[in-house]
Design a protein around this motif. Structure first.
Motif, PDB file in Angstrom:
ATOM      1  N   GLY A 166      48.658  47.992  31.315  1.00 13.21           N
ATOM      2  CA  GLY A 166      48.736  48.810  32.504  1.00 13.21           C
ATOM      3  C   GLY A 166      47.304  49.160  33.043  1.00 13.21           C
ATOM      4  N   TYR A 167      47.507  49.813  34.107  1.00  9.66           N
ATOM      5  CA  TYR A 167      46.033  50.316  34.739  1.00  9.66           C
ATOM      6  C   TYR A 167      46.077  51.432  35.201  1.00  9.66           C
ATOM      7  CZ  TYR A 167      47.304  49.428  39.707  1.00  9.66           C
ATOM      8  OH  TYR A 167      47.854  49.437  40.734  1.00  9.66           O
ATOM      9  N   VAL A 168      44.933  52.158  35.466  1.00 10.00           N
ATOM     10  CA  VAL A 168      44.699  53.474  36.251  1.00 10.00           C
ATOM     11  C   VAL A 168      43.397  53.082  37.075  1.00 10.00           C
ATOM     12  CG1 VAL A 168      44.274  55.844  35.998  1.00 10.00           C
ATOM     13  CG2 VAL A 168      45.882  54.696  34.672  1.00 10.00           C
ATOM     14  N   LEU A 169      43.380  53.456  38.452  1.00  9.44           N
ATOM     15  CA  LEU A 169      42.363  53.677  39.051  1.00  9.44           C
ATOM     16  C   LEU A 169      41.353  54.781  38.653  1.00  9.44           C
ATOM     17  CD1 LEU A 169      43.648  52.810  42.942  1.00  9.44           C
ATOM     18  CD2 LEU A 169      42.200  51.266  41.126  1.00  9.44           C
ATOM     19  N   LEU A 170      40.300  54.593  39.109  1.00 14.16           N
ATOM     20  CA  LEU A 170      38.954  55.641  38.908  1.00 14.16           C
ATOM     21  C   LEU A 170      39.540  56.983  39.578  1.00 14.16           C
ATOM     22  CD1 LEU A 170      36.330  56.576  37.844  1.00 14.16           C
ATOM     23  CD2 LEU A 170      35.532  55.943  40.200  1.00 14.16           C
ATOM     24  N   ARG A 171      39.474  58.128  38.867  1.00 13.03           N
ATOM     25  CA  ARG A 171      39.841  59.388  39.218  1.00 13.03           C
ATOM     26  C   ARG A 171      38.599  60.395  39.407  1.00 13.03           C
ATOM     27  NH1 ARG A 171      44.639  61.263  35.324  1.00 13.03           N
ATOM     28  NH2 ARG A 171      44.294  63.037  36.809  1.00 13.03           N
ATOM     29  N   SER A 209      38.819  55.400  50.524  1.00 11.07           N
ATOM     30  CA  SER A 209      39.566  54.556  51.113  1.00 11.07           C
ATOM     31  C   SER A 209      41.119  54.532  50.544  1.00 11.07           C
ATOM     32  CB  SER A 209      39.091  53.088  51.493  1.00 11.07           C
ATOM     33  OG  SER A 209      39.263  52.298  50.492  1.00 11.07           O
ATOM     34  N   MET A 210      41.014  54.808  49.366  1.00  7.16           N
ATOM     35  CA  MET A 210      42.479  54.801  48.654  1.00  7.16           C
ATOM     36  C   MET A 210      42.650  56.165  48.600  1.00  7.16           C
ATOM     37  SD  MET A 210      41.759  51.742  46.021  1.00  7.16           S
ATOM     38  CE  MET A 210      40.206  51.998  45.359  1.00  7.16           C
ATOM     39  N   HIS A 211      42.030  57.199  49.143  1.00  2.00           N
ATOM     40  CA  HIS A 211      42.496  58.754  48.862  1.00  2.00           C
ATOM     41  C   HIS A 211      42.168  59.398  50.141  1.00  2.00           C
ATOM     42  CE1 HIS A 211      43.118  58.843  44.449  1.00  2.00           C
ATOM     43  NE2 HIS A 211      42.066  57.968  44.478  1.00  2.00           N
ATOM     44  N   GLY A 212      42.823  58.690  51.027  1.00  2.00           N
ATOM     45  CA  GLY A 212      42.662  59.347  52.686  1.00  2.00           C
ATOM     46  C   GLY A 212      41.500  59.764  53.244  1.00  2.00           C
ATOM     47  N   GLY A 213      40.466  58.971  52.688  1.00  2.00           N
ATOM     48  CA  GLY A 213      38.964  59.586  53.112  1.00  2.00           C
ATOM     49  C   GLY A 213      38.280  60.621  52.177  1.00  2.00           C
ATOM     50  N   ARG A 214      38.989  61.150  51.206  1.00  2.00           N
ATOM     51  CA  ARG A 214      38.440  62.308  50.156  1.00  2.00           C
ATOM     52  C   ARG A 214      38.039  61.247  48.885  1.00  2.00           C
ATOM     53  NH1 ARG A 214      43.428  65.996  50.507  1.00  2.00           N
ATOM     54  NH2 ARG A 214      44.566  64.240  51.001  1.00  2.00           N
ATOM     55  N   HIS A 257      51.741  60.292  41.088  1.00  2.00           N
ATOM     56  CA  HIS A 257      51.689  59.074  41.552  1.00  2.00           C
ATOM     57  C   HIS A 257      50.527  58.469  42.423  1.00  2.00           C
ATOM     58  CE1 HIS A 257      55.745  59.155  39.816  1.00  2.00           C
ATOM     59  NE2 HIS A 257      56.120  60.035  40.904  1.00  2.00           N
ATOM     60  N   MET A 258      50.141  58.986  43.181  1.00  2.00           N
ATOM     61  CA  MET A 258      49.036  58.776  44.176  1.00  2.00           C
ATOM     62  C   MET A 258      47.683  58.848  43.334  1.00  2.00           C
ATOM     63  SD  MET A 258      47.525  59.870  47.816  1.00  2.00           S
ATOM     64  CE  MET A 258      49.132  59.685  48.783  1.00  2.00           C
ATOM     65  N   ARG A 259      47.661  60.016  42.551  1.00  2.00           N
ATOM     66  CA  ARG A 259      46.273  60.132  41.825  1.00  2.00           C
ATOM     67  C   ARG A 259      45.947  58.981  40.995  1.00  2.00           C
ATOM     68  NH1 ARG A 259      47.627  64.746  37.249  1.00  2.00           N
ATOM     69  NH2 ARG A 259      49.610  63.752  36.459  1.00  2.00           N
ATOM     70  N   GLY A 286      46.314  55.384  43.748  1.00  2.00           N
ATOM     71  CA  GLY A 286      45.777  55.528  45.102  1.00  2.00           C
ATOM     72  C   GLY A 286      46.585  54.836  46.221  1.00  2.00           C
ATOM     73  N   THR A 287      46.174  54.767  47.502  1.00  2.00           N
ATOM     74  CA  THR A 287      47.025  54.126  48.494  1.00  2.00           C
ATOM     75  C   THR A 287      46.378  53.409  49.521  1.00  2.00           C
ATOM     76  OG1 THR A 287      48.826  54.921  50.099  1.00  2.00           O
ATOM     77  CG2 THR A 287      46.948  56.341  50.039  1.00  2.00           C
ATOM     78  N   GLY A 288      46.852  52.602  50.224  1.00  2.00           N
ATOM     79  CA  GLY A 288      46.247  52.083  51.288  1.00  2.00           C
ATOM     80  C   GLY A 288      45.982  50.585  50.908  1.00  2.00           C
ATOM     81  N   PRO A 289      45.523  49.663  51.563  1.00  2.00           N
ATOM     82  CA  PRO A 289      45.017  48.250  51.517  1.00  2.00           C
ATOM     83  C   PRO A 289      44.677  47.833  50.434  1.00  2.00           C
ATOM     84  CG  PRO A 289      44.839  48.890  53.932  1.00  2.00           C
ATOM     85  CD  PRO A 289      45.161  50.122  53.189  1.00  2.00           C
ATOM     86  N   TYR A 290      43.471  48.428  50.145  1.00  2.00           N
ATOM     87  CA  TYR A 290      42.876  47.992  48.866  1.00  2.00           C
ATOM     88  C   TYR A 290      43.357  48.492  47.622  1.00  2.00           C
ATOM     89  CZ  TYR A 290      38.649  46.559  46.424  1.00  2.00           C
ATOM     90  OH  TYR A 290      37.497  45.933  45.836  1.00  2.00           O
ATOM     91  N   ALA A 291      44.009  49.529  47.441  1.00  2.00           N
ATOM     92  CA  ALA A 291      45.020  49.816  46.248  1.00  2.00           C
ATOM     93  C   ALA A 291      46.154  48.898  46.298  1.00  2.00           C
ATOM     94  CB  ALA A 291      45.430  51.328  46.438  1.00  2.00           C
ATOM     95  N   GLU A 292      46.653  48.576  47.356  1.00  2.00           N
ATOM     96  CA  GLU A 292      47.764  47.862  47.413  1.00  2.00           C
ATOM     97  C   GLU A 292      47.429  46.045  46.834  1.00  2.00           C
ATOM     98  OE1 GLU A 292      49.301  47.812  51.275  1.00  2.00           O
ATOM     99  OE2 GLU A 292      50.125  49.829  50.980  1.00  2.00           O
ATOM    100  N   GLN A 293      46.181  46.070  47.061  1.00  2.00           N
ATOM    101  CA  GLN A 293      45.739  44.762  46.870  1.00  2.00           C
ATOM    102  C   GLN A 293      45.499  44.854  45.183  1.00  2.00           C
ATOM    103  OE1 GLN A 293      41.160  43.334  47.019  1.00  2.00           O
ATOM    104  NE2 GLN A 293      42.121  42.019  48.927  1.00  2.00           N
TER     105      GLN A 293
END
Length: 367
Positions: free
Chosen positions: A269-274, A304-309, A316-318, A321-328
């Motif tokens: 599994g994976y988790v993005l940097l927080r 870009s994956m946190h709405g500019g923040r 779930h988003m934390r 992330g969200t957006g094109p790069y997170a989806e990729q």
């Protein structure tokens, strides 16, 4: 020197000689303190005489040991953390801000001011003996690593496992330490009953990057070897690619998954940097000293994956992330797992074998 209400962002970097072998570059006062203190050179070169940061152990006089949670994006209901603070010094560690509740800094204090729970096994046995206790998998390593260096001589995690093994209680471990192989003699018999599984965190295969990012954790080859040993012993072993850092480690996704698969991992599994709270400043300082040429790119992609923040705490988003790069990233990870045959669902552990321990001084059961 004290400055009332000074913000953590203004903290200055600690000289490299004093923080050698550590992850954080600063040691800003915790956010709950009334005053902040900062080291600075007054022109007399006094900072050169200061000692380096050494690890100091404190006793955590906890009265309970099992922590519960109801977060919808976390896979466990209850956990145990034998230690508070972590000597591994991973710069990205999401547990760093919790050290501020103890009156410490999320920076170098987190890596050097450690709290240990020597009574953990006794407390666990007492809590498992309570008539109202409901059996659910206990997770070890959810906040700080249960196999950080100090565990080698204190063996608090091992004593916890001994209690869980004696009561046939399910346990799931997450670690980035090869020291977990020390306890194969306990984990293998538990795994044979469907009571144990282990996940190794593999962030990068680059030893130089790992040394800078996770200074006192096991090297990537040692983590892969730990997966091999655990798997060979019949212990279900998984991998966590955590965190994935855009423009720094995300290019390694496929290589990491192949390496852990070849070592015997069943799934990953994976988790993005927080970057919540103090981590956003600590990580920026680290980036600017280690990778100044990539710092702006990494932060821009994270935002870009946190709405500019820097960070979004929404469930779930934390973590994804969200957006094109997170989806990729999600798509690459999913396709890589499928390609190498690692898209195995998570393995549930048994809860029906649990035998409630007899409390100290209590009556043994007749049958």
């Amino acid at each position: 020197m004290s400055h009332p209400n000074e913000t953590p962002q203004s903290s200055r970097l600690i000289h490299e000689d004093r923080r050698r072998g550590r992850g954080a570059r600063s040691n800003a006062t915790g956010r709950f303190e009334n005053q902040t203190r900062e080291e600075f050179d007054d022109g007399w070169e006094g900072l050169q005489s200061l000692d380096g940061f050494t690890t100091r152990l404190r006793t955590d006089t906890a009265r309970t040991i099992i922590t519960t949670n109801d977060s919808p994006d976390i896979s466990f209901d209850q956990s145990i953390n034998p230690y508070r603070g972590c000597e591994h010094g991973c710069i990205y560690c999401y547990a760093r801000p919790s050290h501020c509740y103890l009156g410490h800094s999320a920076g170098l204090d987190f890596e050097t001011e450690l709290y240990v729970k020597p009574e953990a096994a006794r407390l666990l046995e007492r809590e498992l003996a309570k008539p109202g206790y409901r059996v659910k998998t206990i997770a070890l390593g959810t906040n700080t690593d249960p196999y950080q260096p100090v565990e080698r001589r204190l063996a608090i995690t091992r004593r916890i496992l001994e209690v869980l093994a004696a009561t046939d209680h399910p346990v799931a471990i997450v670690t980035k330490s090869a020291l977990v192989t020390r306890d194969i003699d306990i984990l293998a018999p538990m795994a044979a009953k469907g009571l144990a599984k282990v996940a190794l965190s593999v962030t990068t295969l680059d030893r130089k990057l790992a040394r800078a990012m996770e200074p006192r954790a096991a090297t990537p080859p040692k983590r892969l070897e730990a997966i091999r040993q655990l798997s060979a012993a019949g212990i279900p072993t998984f991998a966590m690619v955590a965190p994935i850092i855009p423009a720094l480690t995300d290019h390694e996704i496929e290589a990491i998954l192949k390496a852990v698969h070849d070592a015997g991992a069943l799934a990953a599994g994976y988790v993005l940097l927080r970057m919540p709270l103090e981590i956003k400043d600590l990580f920026r300082q680290w980036l600017e000293t280690e990778f100044p040429d990539r710092a702006r790119r990494v932060i821009a992609l994270m935002q870009s994956m946190h709405g500019g923040r820097d960070y979004t705490s929404t469930f779930h988003m934390r973590q994804r992330g969200t957006g094109p790069y997170a989806e990729q990233i999600a798509k690459r990870f999913r396709l890589a797992l499928k390609r190498i045959g690692m898209d195995t669902p998570n393995l549930p552990l048994r809860t029906d074998l649990f035998r409630r321990p007899t409390p100290q001084g209590g009556q043994f059961p007749l049958l």
